[in-house]
Design a protein around this motif. Sequence first.
Motif, PDB file in Angstrom:
ATOM      1  N   MET A   1       0.852  -1.194   0.000  1.00  0.00           N
ATOM      2  CA  MET A   1       0.000   0.000   0.000  1.00  0.00           C
ATOM      3  C   MET A   1       0.883   1.238   0.000  1.00  0.00           C
ATOM      4  SD  MET A   1      -3.177   1.064   0.051  1.00  0.00           S
ATOM      5  CE  MET A   1      -4.129  -0.299   0.717  1.00  0.00           C
ATOM      6  N   LEU A   2       0.678   2.113  -0.955  1.00  0.00           N
ATOM      7  CA  LEU A   2       1.470   3.335  -1.032  1.00  0.00           C
ATOM      8  C   LEU A   2       1.005   4.330   0.028  1.00  0.00           C
ATOM      9  CD1 LEU A   2       1.620   3.816  -4.909  1.00  0.00           C
ATOM     10  CD2 LEU A   2       3.359   2.839  -3.410  1.00  0.00           C
ATOM     11  N   ASP A   3       1.949   5.128   0.506  1.00  0.00           N
ATOM     12  CA  ASP A   3       1.672   6.127   1.535  1.00  0.00           C
ATOM     13  C   ASP A   3       1.134   7.394   0.870  1.00  0.00           C
ATOM     14  OD1 ASP A   3       2.090   8.363   3.369  1.00  0.00           O
ATOM     15  OD2 ASP A   3       3.157   6.917   4.632  1.00  0.00           O
ATOM     16  N   LEU A   4      -0.113   7.762   1.192  1.00  0.00           N
ATOM     17  CA  LEU A   4      -0.736   8.920   0.545  1.00  0.00           C
ATOM     18  C   LEU A   4      -0.005  10.215   0.876  1.00  0.00           C
ATOM     19  CD1 LEU A   4      -2.993  10.054  -1.206  1.00  0.00           C
ATOM     20  CD2 LEU A   4      -4.448  10.164   0.836  1.00  0.00           C
ATOM     21  N   ARG A   5       0.537  10.315   2.076  1.00  0.00           N
ATOM     22  CA  ARG A   5       1.265  11.542   2.431  1.00  0.00           C
ATOM     23  C   ARG A   5       2.492  11.729   1.547  1.00  0.00           C
ATOM     24  NH1 ARG A   5       2.089  10.399   8.658  1.00  0.00           N
ATOM     25  NH2 ARG A   5       2.461   8.370   7.701  1.00  0.00           N
ATOM     26  N   ARG A   6       3.164  10.658   1.250  1.00  0.00           N
ATOM     27  CA  ARG A   6       4.338  10.762   0.373  1.00  0.00           C
ATOM     28  C   ARG A   6       3.913  11.035  -1.058  1.00  0.00           C
ATOM     29  NH1 ARG A   6       6.842   5.461   3.230  1.00  0.00           N
ATOM     30  NH2 ARG A   6       7.556   6.485   5.163  1.00  0.00           N
ATOM     31  N   LEU A   7       2.818  10.421  -1.472  1.00  0.00           N
ATOM     32  CA  LEU A   7       2.305  10.704  -2.812  1.00  0.00           C
ATOM     33  C   LEU A   7       1.941  12.177  -2.954  1.00  0.00           C
ATOM     34  CD1 LEU A   7       0.019   7.592  -3.359  1.00  0.00           C
ATOM     35  CD2 LEU A   7       2.125   8.119  -4.604  1.00  0.00           C
ATOM     36  N   ARG A   8       1.376  12.741  -1.895  1.00  0.00           N
ATOM     37  CA  ARG A   8       1.025  14.160  -1.957  1.00  0.00           C
ATOM     38  C   ARG A   8       2.276  15.026  -2.072  1.00  0.00           C
ATOM     39  NH1 ARG A   8      -1.779  18.304   2.389  1.00  0.00           N
ATOM     40  NH2 ARG A   8      -1.974  20.006   0.895  1.00  0.00           N
ATOM     41  N   LEU A   9       3.354  14.644  -1.415  1.00  0.00           N
ATOM     42  CA  LEU A   9       4.602  15.397  -1.551  1.00  0.00           C
ATOM     43  C   LEU A   9       5.081  15.397  -2.999  1.00  0.00           C
ATOM     44  CD1 LEU A   9       6.613  14.294   1.623  1.00  0.00           C
ATOM     45  CD2 LEU A   9       5.533  16.503   1.204  1.00  0.00           C
ATOM     46  N   LEU A  10       4.920  14.255  -3.667  1.00  0.00           N
ATOM     47  CA  LEU A  10       5.318  14.179  -5.072  1.00  0.00           C
ATOM     48  C   LEU A  10       4.456  15.116  -5.917  1.00  0.00           C
ATOM     49  CD1 LEU A  10       7.250  12.623  -7.004  1.00  0.00           C
ATOM     50  CD2 LEU A  10       5.354  11.031  -7.396  1.00  0.00           C
ATOM     51  N   ARG A  11       3.160  15.137  -5.650  1.00  0.00           N
ATOM     52  CA  ARG A  11       2.271  16.048  -6.373  1.00  0.00           C
ATOM     53  C   ARG A  11       2.648  17.507  -6.089  1.00  0.00           C
ATOM     54  NH1 ARG A  11      -2.197  19.107  -4.995  1.00  0.00           N
ATOM     55  NH2 ARG A  11      -3.702  19.483  -6.674  1.00  0.00           N
ATOM     56  N   GLU A  12       2.950  17.810  -4.847  1.00  0.00           N
ATOM     57  CA  GLU A  12       3.350  19.181  -4.499  1.00  0.00           C
ATOM     58  C   GLU A  12       4.618  19.588  -5.242  1.00  0.00           C
ATOM     59  OE1 GLU A  12       1.852  21.450  -2.586  1.00  0.00           O
ATOM     60  OE2 GLU A  12       0.157  20.137  -2.170  1.00  0.00           O
ATOM     61  N   LEU A  13       5.539  18.661  -5.410  1.00  0.00           N
ATOM     62  CA  LEU A  13       6.754  18.967  -6.152  1.00  0.00           C
ATOM     63  C   LEU A  13       6.434  19.259  -7.611  1.00  0.00           C
ATOM     64  CD1 LEU A  13       9.827  19.212  -6.138  1.00  0.00           C
ATOM     65  CD2 LEU A  13       9.962  16.747  -6.539  1.00  0.00           C
ATOM     66  N   LYS A  14       5.494  18.529  -8.166  1.00  0.00           N
ATOM     67  CA  LYS A  14       5.047  18.789  -9.535  1.00  0.00           C
ATOM     68  C   LYS A  14       4.469  20.201  -9.658  1.00  0.00           C
ATOM     69  CE  LYS A  14       2.976  18.045 -13.607  1.00  0.00           C
ATOM     70  NZ  LYS A  14       3.652  17.896 -14.904  1.00  0.00           N
ATOM     71  N   LEU A  15       3.681  20.616  -8.668  1.00  0.00           N
ATOM     72  CA  LEU A  15       3.014  21.912  -8.715  1.00  0.00           C
ATOM     73  C   LEU A  15       3.955  23.074  -8.423  1.00  0.00           C
ATOM     74  CD1 LEU A  15      -0.332  21.129  -6.842  1.00  0.00           C
ATOM     75  CD2 LEU A  15      -0.031  21.519  -9.294  1.00  0.00           C
TER      76      LEU A  15
END
Length: 303
Positions: A1-15
Amino acid sequence: MLDLRRLRLLRELKLRGTLADVAAALNYSPSSVSQQLALLEKEVGVELLRRSGRRVVLTPQAEVLVTHTEELLETLERAEATLAASSTTVTGTVRMAVFQSAALALMPDALTAISREYPEVRVEMVQREPETALHATFARDFDLVVAEQYPGHAAPRHPELDHVPLTEDAIRLAVPAGGAQYAGISSVAGAAGAAWVMEPRGAASRHWAEQACRRAGFEPDVRYETADLQAQIRLIASGNAVALMPDLVWAARDIPVRLVDLDGSPQRTVFTSARRAGAARPAIRSVREVLGAVAAGVQRPVG
């Protein structure tokens, strides 16, 4: 299961573009952001970030994860909105971004009404220019934005945001009430020889005002630049400048200048935007309803 908090950090880096900007937005340290993204790479087993000079860029695999992360965040936000709607009490915090003339003309009465009618709703307001505020709302820095759109100058569009009209706002030429050099000005063309005050370059109002002057056959002498509309009013009232200004500026105040109606009666559109996934949240709906009632009651000046 992927960690949603870490996934959000990746999205924030994209933005946001840099680890430092992500850290500042989420109150992390840059090293903590870097460590969490490194752990995410281990979880997925593929490279997500590559160095490009002093910056990092997302790999194609990271872009795929960002797309799915946005879908997950939208699903969660819709779930939160549905859960909040099941309650009999309107509660919660609404983070708002508002541009200056709307903050002055609408927000004092709106905040008073919200406190009276929805005492369990907390409104947090920040003044922002609409162009940046819309992107920040998409990025989840805000829940609701009050923005503007000038004639022929489309505001930025984000598919994730809705667009709800709030009011229309006439634009007029404001000139000093006294002084022989201003007495004969009855149009934009008549102000060709005057000193102008405008917002800094990049603002929609500045672009629209410059284009209006050019359509009238001249390049404006923009002698004064300020984003502070109160300062603009003082410059006009003191006889030092003219400006194209929307009517909301004059709400609930004496008008110390002379207002000249423009050909075609141009109007600025004021609207609100929220993320579609969370727009049904009762607190956001209630704030919008109050804003609409306040905007409808604003007294308009007579030119």
